[in-house]
Design an enzyme around this catalytic site. Sequence first.
Site, short mmCIF file in Angstrom:
data_model
loop_
_atom_site.label_atom_id
_atom_site.label_comp_id
_atom_site.label_asym_id
_atom_site.label_seq_id
_atom_site.Cartn_x
_atom_site.Cartn_y
_atom_site.Cartn_z
CB CYS A 4 -0.94 0.01 1.19
SG CYS A 4 -2.08 -1.36 1.14
CG HIS A 41 -3.11 3.72 1.90
ND1 HIS A 41 -3.60 3.29 0.70
CD2 HIS A 41 -3.16 2.64 2.74
CE1 HIS A 41 -3.92 2.00 0.80
NE2 HIS A 41 -3.66 1.59 2.02
CG ASN A 65 -6.64 -0.56 1.26
OD1 ASN A 65 -5.93 -0.18 0.32
ND2 ASN A 65 -6.15 -0.96 2.41
N1 ACO Z 1 -18.62 -7.62 9.71
C1 ACO Z 1 -19.03 -7.84 10.97
N2 ACO Z 1 -18.19 -8.09 11.98
C2 ACO Z 1 -16.88 -8.13 11.69
C3 ACO Z 1 -16.38 -7.93 10.40
C4 ACO Z 1 -17.32 -7.66 9.39
N3 ACO Z 1 -16.95 -7.44 8.11
N4 ACO Z 1 -15.04 -8.03 10.44
C5 ACO Z 1 -14.70 -8.28 11.71
N5 ACO Z 1 -15.81 -8.37 12.46
C6 ACO Z 1 -15.92 -8.64 13.89
C7 ACO Z 1 -14.72 -9.35 14.44
O1 ACO Z 1 -14.82 -10.74 14.20
C8 ACO Z 1 -14.81 -9.00 15.90
O2 ACO Z 1 -15.74 -9.85 16.50
P1 ACO Z 1 -15.51 -10.47 17.97
O3 ACO Z 1 -15.43 -9.25 18.86
O4 ACO Z 1 -16.70 -11.31 18.15
O5 ACO Z 1 -14.20 -11.20 17.87
C9 ACO Z 1 -15.40 -7.61 15.91
O6 ACO Z 1 -15.98 -7.42 14.61
C10 ACO Z 1 -14.39 -6.52 16.14
O7 ACO Z 1 -13.28 -6.78 15.31
P2 ACO Z 1 -12.02 -5.86 15.34
O8 ACO Z 1 -10.98 -6.44 14.45
O9 ACO Z 1 -11.67 -5.57 16.76
O10 ACO Z 1 -12.65 -4.55 14.68
P3 ACO Z 1 -11.95 -3.17 14.42
O11 ACO Z 1 -12.74 -2.09 15.03
O12 ACO Z 1 -10.48 -3.22 14.74
O13 ACO Z 1 -12.11 -3.01 12.86
C11 ACO Z 1 -10.80 -3.26 10.86
C12 ACO Z 1 -11.53 -3.96 11.99
C13 ACO Z 1 -11.81 -2.49 10.03
C14 ACO Z 1 -10.10 -4.30 10.01
C15 ACO Z 1 -9.76 -2.29 11.46
O14 ACO Z 1 -8.99 -2.93 12.43
C16 ACO Z 1 -8.86 -1.71 10.42
O15 ACO Z 1 -9.27 -0.98 9.56
N6 ACO Z 1 -7.54 -1.97 10.53
C17 ACO Z 1 -6.58 -1.46 9.62
C18 ACO Z 1 -6.66 -2.25 8.39
C19 ACO Z 1 -6.00 -1.53 7.29
O16 ACO Z 1 -6.14 -0.37 7.10
N7 ACO Z 1 -5.26 -2.30 6.52
C20 ACO Z 1 -4.67 -1.83 5.38
C21 ACO Z 1 -3.47 -0.98 5.63
S1 ACO Z 1 -2.17 -1.53 4.73
C22 ACO Z 1 -2.85 -1.97 3.31
O17 ACO Z 1 -3.60 -1.17 2.78
C23 ACO Z 1 -2.56 -3.31 2.71
#
Ligand code: ACO
Length: 323
Positions: free
Chosen positions: A114, A250, A280
């Site tokens: 990314c 990004h 993304n």
């Molecule tokens: N729908 C419903 N529930 C979901 C989903 C979904 N699509 N995805 C995850 N959950 C659930 C999880 O299983 C978890 O459930 P649990 O509490 O029963 O275990 C709950 O939601 C919370 O999950 P978290 O991972 O804690 O949620 P968070 O608020 O951290 O959001 C996310 C997740 C959106 C992935 C976030 O962490 C994020 O954006 N991280 C950065 C990712 C990123 O930007 N990556 C790319 C950067 S580098 C690149 O671009 C390659």
Amino acid sequence: MTLRAVVKGVGHYLPERVVPNSYFEESLDTSNEWIVARSGIERRHFAAEGETTSDLATKAAEMALASAGMTGADLDAIIIATSTADLTFPSAATMVQARIGNTKGFAFDVQAVCAGFVFALTNANALILSGQARRVMVIGAETFSRIMDWTDRSTCVLFGDGAGAVILEAEEGTGANTDRGILATDLNSDGSYRDLLYVDGGVSTKTTGVLRMEGKEVFRHAVEKLAETAHTALEKVGLGSDDVNWVVPHQANIRIIQSTAKKLGVGMDRVVVTVQDHGNTSAASIPLALSVGVQNGQIKKGDLVVTEAIGGGLAWGSVVLRW
Ligand code: ACO
């Protein structure tokens, strides 16, 4: 006199197929509300069957050439930032080179996931400042839909396909930070974070693999490292947040974008946001946002623009340029 790499053209391309969040509700335990609340994403584009990264890149390149009033033959170099090239080799860049009618220049791909566009832009700037090229096209292009695990709701709802391109040309500047062109760059990587974000396959393992991510950890690193790299790049040329007209981050997650802007001391009214429409798109996200930002009248000639990105590696960096 100081040589500067100045933006002469910009363009982008998005595949025709638009996929709303509701699409995932059919096959996964997820909802439009969850995806919007946690990521800000409302829809993304997916490439059609048989449509490849170099197809998207070529269309973005053609738009950038038209906006610069150039033809492919005018370019000295073509760099594509991508982690999803059509083939193991040749590079996607050489494929685009052939399709835009360039035979005299050189072309290669850069892989920093990314952060790839920021790394490629920095390489293009170095080629121009060292006199090895006068006109360089830098493209970010991806088909991340090809490396999704469609059973993993925590990743497959976040990514999309697309391409963006900018054309840089050498111009004499004064050396002051009021010059147009790239003013400062800052690149970083730390391979000890390998397991936070990776694809679990590759040529050497004879598989393609799918994306794996520790979302929460990536989020934490992203906010801290993106604000830091942007500050570092600005400081190199004696500029601060108040001087910034547009942050073009990004586009991974609206919450990362908002938290980073806050840490940088830049209001959201000075941030270009496209994540709601594109998801993304990895290395394509910044050039896509630049092109959309110009198209909708946000970014204008003379504006100070700060780009910042982080991706697998981890690899992260920032480029400060005056449009
Ligand atoms: N729908 C419903 N529930 C979901 C989903 C979904 N699509 N995805 C995850 N959950 C659930 C999880 O299983 C978890 O459930 P649990 O509490 O029963 O275990 C709950 O939601 C919370 O999950 P978290 O991972 O804690 O949620 P968070 O608020 O951290 O959001 C996310 C997740 C959106 C992935 C976030 O962490 C994020 O954006 N991280 C950065 C990712 C990123 O930007 N990556 C790319 C950067 S580098 C690149 O671009 C390659």
